[in-house]
Design a protein around this motif. Structure first.
Motif, PDB file in Angstrom:
ATOM      1  N   ALA A  42      31.186 -46.055 -21.138  1.00 54.81           N
ATOM      2  CA  ALA A  42      32.582 -46.383 -20.834  1.00 54.81           C
ATOM      3  C   ALA A  42      32.992 -45.999 -19.420  1.00 54.81           C
ATOM      4  CB  ALA A  42      33.505 -45.707 -21.841  1.00 54.81           C
ATOM      5  N   LYS A  43      32.357 -44.959 -18.865  1.00 55.38           N
ATOM      6  CA  LYS A  43      32.867 -44.383 -17.620  1.00 55.38           C
ATOM      7  C   LYS A  43      31.910 -44.431 -16.421  1.00 55.38           C
ATOM      8  CE  LYS A  43      36.700 -42.362 -19.377  1.00 55.38           C
ATOM      9  NZ  LYS A  43      38.070 -42.540 -18.830  1.00 55.38           N
ATOM     10  N   VAL A  88      37.619 -45.445 -13.506  1.00 55.19           N
ATOM     11  CA  VAL A  88      37.605 -46.773 -14.120  1.00 55.19           C
ATOM     12  C   VAL A  88      36.867 -46.714 -15.457  1.00 55.19           C
ATOM     13  CG1 VAL A  88      36.902 -49.175 -13.825  1.00 55.19           C
ATOM     14  CG2 VAL A  88      37.747 -47.862 -11.859  1.00 55.19           C
ATOM     15  N   THR A  89      37.410 -47.401 -16.447  1.00 57.96           N
ATOM     16  CA  THR A  89      36.933 -47.263 -17.829  1.00 57.96           C
ATOM     17  C   THR A  89      36.729 -48.620 -18.489  1.00 57.96           C
ATOM     18  OG1 THR A  89      38.180 -45.193 -18.053  1.00 57.96           O
ATOM     19  CG2 THR A  89      37.455 -46.247 -20.087  1.00 57.96           C
ATOM     20  N   ALA A  90      35.593 -48.787 -19.157  1.00 55.60           N
ATOM     21  CA  ALA A  90      35.360 -49.966 -19.998  1.00 55.60           C
ATOM     22  C   ALA A  90      35.916 -49.658 -21.384  1.00 55.60           C
ATOM     23  CB  ALA A  90      33.875 -50.285 -20.065  1.00 55.60           C
ATOM     24  N   ARG A  91      37.123 -50.117 -21.638  1.00 56.97           N
ATOM     25  CA  ARG A  91      37.836 -49.722 -22.860  1.00 56.97           C
ATOM     26  C   ARG A  91      37.120 -50.158 -24.137  1.00 56.97           C
ATOM     27  NH1 ARG A  91      41.067 -45.672 -21.610  1.00 56.97           N
ATOM     28  NH2 ARG A  91      42.536 -46.158 -19.946  1.00 56.97           N
ATOM     29  N   GLU A  92      36.422 -51.281 -24.095  1.00 57.91           N
ATOM     30  CA  GLU A  92      35.867 -51.810 -25.344  1.00 57.91           C
ATOM     31  C   GLU A  92      34.707 -50.993 -25.863  1.00 57.91           C
ATOM     32  OE1 GLU A  92      33.378 -53.983 -22.229  1.00 57.91           O
ATOM     33  OE2 GLU A  92      35.288 -52.928 -22.381  1.00 57.91           O
ATOM     34  N   VAL A  93      34.143 -50.106 -25.030  1.00 51.95           N
ATOM     35  CA  VAL A  93      32.997 -49.316 -25.497  1.00 51.95           C
ATOM     36  C   VAL A  93      33.317 -47.830 -25.586  1.00 51.95           C
ATOM     37  CG1 VAL A  93      31.270 -50.970 -24.718  1.00 51.95           C
ATOM     38  CG2 VAL A  93      32.056 -49.197 -23.146  1.00 51.95           C
ATOM     39  N   ALA A 112      48.158 -27.765 -26.878  1.00 51.39           N
ATOM     40  CA  ALA A 112      48.680 -26.881 -25.834  1.00 51.39           C
ATOM     41  C   ALA A 112      48.778 -25.443 -26.348  1.00 51.39           C
ATOM     42  CB  ALA A 112      50.036 -27.382 -25.356  1.00 51.39           C
ATOM     43  N   ALA A 113      49.230 -25.302 -27.596  1.00 54.29           N
ATOM     44  CA  ALA A 113      49.385 -23.967 -28.170  1.00 54.29           C
ATOM     45  C   ALA A 113      48.037 -23.292 -28.407  1.00 54.29           C
ATOM     46  CB  ALA A 113      50.158 -24.055 -29.483  1.00 54.29           C
ATOM     47  N   GLU A 114      47.033 -24.092 -28.799  1.00 56.36           N
ATOM     48  CA  GLU A 114      45.705 -23.543 -29.048  1.00 56.36           C
ATOM     49  C   GLU A 114      44.889 -23.363 -27.769  1.00 56.36           C
ATOM     50  OE1 GLU A 114      44.115 -26.353 -31.777  1.00 56.36           O
ATOM     51  OE2 GLU A 114      45.228 -25.569 -33.507  1.00 56.36           O
ATOM     52  N   ASP A 115      45.403 -23.905 -26.645  1.00 57.31           N
ATOM     53  CA  ASP A 115      44.794 -23.722 -25.329  1.00 57.31           C
ATOM     54  C   ASP A 115      43.359 -24.248 -25.295  1.00 57.31           C
ATOM     55  OD1 ASP A 115      44.915 -22.996 -22.681  1.00 57.31           O
ATOM     56  OD2 ASP A 115      44.248 -20.947 -23.035  1.00 57.31           O
ATOM     57  N   GLN A 116      43.176 -25.496 -25.754  1.00 58.36           N
ATOM     58  CA  GLN A 116      41.850 -26.090 -25.772  1.00 58.36           C
ATOM     59  C   GLN A 116      41.853 -27.438 -25.046  1.00 58.36           C
ATOM     60  OE1 GLN A 116      38.800 -24.999 -26.996  1.00 58.36           O
ATOM     61  NE2 GLN A 116      39.853 -23.036 -27.069  1.00 58.36           N
ATOM     62  N   PRO A 117      41.548 -27.454 -23.749  1.00 57.55           N
ATOM     63  CA  PRO A 117      41.391 -28.736 -23.051  1.00 57.55           C
ATOM     64  C   PRO A 117      40.221 -29.528 -23.627  1.00 57.55           C
ATOM     65  CG  PRO A 117      41.581 -26.901 -21.506  1.00 57.55           C
ATOM     66  CD  PRO A 117      41.371 -26.301 -22.859  1.00 57.55           C
ATOM     67  N   TYR A 118      40.180 -30.809 -23.279  1.00 60.20           N
ATOM     68  CA  TYR A 118      39.082 -31.685 -23.700  1.00 60.20           C
ATOM     69  C   TYR A 118      38.412 -32.203 -22.432  1.00 60.20           C
ATOM     70  CZ  TYR A 118      36.605 -35.648 -25.769  1.00 60.20           C
ATOM     71  OH  TYR A 118      35.624 -36.533 -26.161  1.00 60.20           O
ATOM     72  N   VAL A 119      37.136 -31.838 -22.238  1.00 60.82           N
ATOM     73  CA  VAL A 119      36.432 -32.181 -21.008  1.00 60.82           C
ATOM     74  C   VAL A 119      35.084 -32.797 -21.357  1.00 60.82           C
ATOM     75  CG1 VAL A 119      35.449 -31.295 -18.849  1.00 60.82           C
ATOM     76  CG2 VAL A 119      37.566 -30.300 -19.758  1.00 60.82           C
ATOM     77  N   PHE A 120      34.717 -33.857 -20.623  1.00 56.44           N
ATOM     78  CA  PHE A 120      33.396 -34.461 -20.789  1.00 56.44           C
ATOM     79  C   PHE A 120      32.759 -34.629 -19.404  1.00 56.44           C
ATOM     80  CE2 PHE A 120      36.723 -37.622 -20.808  1.00 56.44           C
ATOM     81  CZ  PHE A 120      36.305 -38.566 -19.880  1.00 56.44           C
ATOM     82  N   ILE A 121      31.528 -35.098 -19.380  1.00 56.64           N
ATOM     83  CA  ILE A 121      30.731 -35.116 -18.155  1.00 56.64           C
ATOM     84  C   ILE A 121      30.650 -36.523 -17.586  1.00 56.64           C
ATOM     85  CG2 ILE A 121      28.459 -34.622 -17.168  1.00 56.64           C
ATOM     86  CD1 ILE A 121      28.067 -32.636 -19.497  1.00 56.64           C
ATOM     87  N   GLY A 122      30.825 -36.634 -16.257  1.00 52.76           N
ATOM     88  CA  GLY A 122      30.615 -37.888 -15.549  1.00 52.76           C
ATOM     89  C   GLY A 122      29.369 -37.813 -14.689  1.00 52.76           C
ATOM     90  N   LEU A 123      28.926 -38.956 -14.203  1.00 54.72           N
ATOM     91  CA  LEU A 123      27.713 -39.017 -13.391  1.00 54.72           C
ATOM     92  C   LEU A 123      28.044 -39.256 -11.925  1.00 54.72           C
ATOM     93  CD1 LEU A 123      25.381 -41.194 -15.651  1.00 54.72           C
ATOM     94  CD2 LEU A 123      25.415 -38.708 -15.411  1.00 54.72           C
ATOM     95  N   PRO A 124      27.430 -38.501 -11.012  1.00 52.21           N
ATOM     96  CA  PRO A 124      27.644 -38.728  -9.584  1.00 52.21           C
ATOM     97  C   PRO A 124      27.279 -40.139  -9.131  1.00 52.21           C
ATOM     98  CG  PRO A 124      26.613 -36.595  -9.943  1.00 52.21           C
ATOM     99  CD  PRO A 124      26.597 -37.297 -11.261  1.00 52.21           C
ATOM    100  N   SER A 125      26.366 -40.800  -9.856  1.00 48.48           N
ATOM    101  CA  SER A 125      25.949 -42.157  -9.473  1.00 48.48           C
ATOM    102  C   SER A 125      27.075 -43.180  -9.632  1.00 48.48           C
ATOM    103  CB  SER A 125      24.736 -42.588 -10.300  1.00 48.48           C
ATOM    104  OG  SER A 125      25.031 -42.550 -11.681  1.00 48.48           O
TER     105      SER A 125
END
Length: 319
Positions: free
Chosen positions: A213-214, A192-197, A126-139
């Motif tokens: 996973a996603k 929804v997430t496949a936790r094992e992968v 929070a102090a360093e102001d760096q969110p963590y973002v990744f990409i999902g697929l519209p499909s």
């Protein structure tokens, strides 16, 4: 079909169909739908002209004229087809701490030590102001009342209900204080997430495998509707998920480390956000891994966010 109560504001947007007919964009007001296909083929096309369209929607919602149809007579689809989906990870403080404890190997560090270390990490982020973002697929997107299909290979399917910001004006390298001007609406997403992968055990130095996973088909139930951003405050919403009627997630968006404005700004520093794109804001505490109860064939997830209605999805084993 399904209806969704408790929407913020006098109207919302959605995508609908009747029988075997094509899907069409619709204005939702008072449990009725007005077909907007004469004005635009999709809700994304409406979002592309959002500044001009919003006043017209206000007028149409207030006018009795037009061929309105009951929502209950229509099929409700995912409200928008995004070009891009950006997903925020580790953005709810309590959720991240709970997951860290759940992932700690048997005989590892004491739970309180893990909680203290992760809490310190969250404060640093929070102090360093760096969110963590990744990409999902519209499909991966599916409708708010469609089945979620659990792939035959998935052994630990989990829910993650999230607030999703829907882009109206294109956004590229914008500051946080201007970011909300580019958000046209909000909707509900279940990531929804496949936790094992999630973690690549064969290549731990590389880290997470968000593709597998996603992004299986139906892993992102979306909607039911797009509620204009002018009708609610994204920092003051309740995110609640019930599994077979039992509350599993119930948290305020106040627990987010980075709010919608910061996330939208952060993503825009790298890519241009386009109308209809989604920025998912992360999931609060209460996932299946925390409860020790993951998704099974026949389970029903019911997700509600203040002012955005309710989505309801039954899980179906691919096998």
């Amino acid at each position: 079909m399904e209806t969704s109560p408790s929407l913020a504001g006098p109207f919302a947007l959605g995508t609908f169909s009747s029988g075997a007919g094509p899907a069409f964009p619709g204005l939702v007001a008072g449990g009725r739908v007005l077909d907007l296909s004469a004005h635009a083929p999709t809700t994304r096309a409406l979002l592309e002209r959002w500044d001009d369209v919003l006043p017209l929607l206000r007028e149409a919602a207030a006018a009795p004229a037009g061929e309105w149809r009951p929502v209950a007579e229509l099929r409700v689809h995912a409200p928008v087809e995004p070009r891009q989906i950006f997903q925020s990870g580790a953005n709810y403080r309590t959720h991240v701490i709970d997951l860290a404890v759940a992932h700690e190997p048997a005989g590892g560090r004491p739970a309180e030590q893990v909680r203290a270390e992760v809490a310190a990490m969250m404060d640093r982020r929070a102090a360093e102001d760096q969110p963590y973002v990744f990409i999902g697929l519209p499909s991966s997107v599916t409708g708010p009342y469609d089945d979620v299909v659990i792939p035959s290979w998935c052994t630990k399917p989990d829910w993650e209900l999230e607030l999703a910001a829907v882009i109206g004006r294109p956004a590229f390298r914008i500051n946080p204080d201007k970011a909300l001007e580019h958000v046209a609406a909000y909707t509900i997403a279940n990531d929804v997430t496949a936790r094992e992968v999630v973690f690549r055990r064969d290549m731990p130095e590389i880290g997470t495998d968000w593709l597998r996973a996603k992004n299986a088909p139906t892993f992102t139930p979306l909607g039911p509707y797009l509620v204009p951003a002018a009708f609610l405050d994204p920092g003051e919403l309740r995110v609640t998920l019930k599994l077979n009627g039992e509350v599993m997630q119930d948290e305020s968006t106040k627990d987010m480390i980075f709010g919608v404005a910061r996330l939208v700004s952060y993503v825009s520093q790298t890519v241009e956000l386009l109308p209809g794109d989604l920025v998912l804001t992360g999931s609060p505490a209460g996932n299946g891994l925390h409860h020790g109860r993951l998704l099974r064939d026949g389970d029903v997830m019911e997700g509600t966010i203040t002012g955005l209605g309710t989505q309801r999805n039954r899980c179906r084993d691919e096998r």
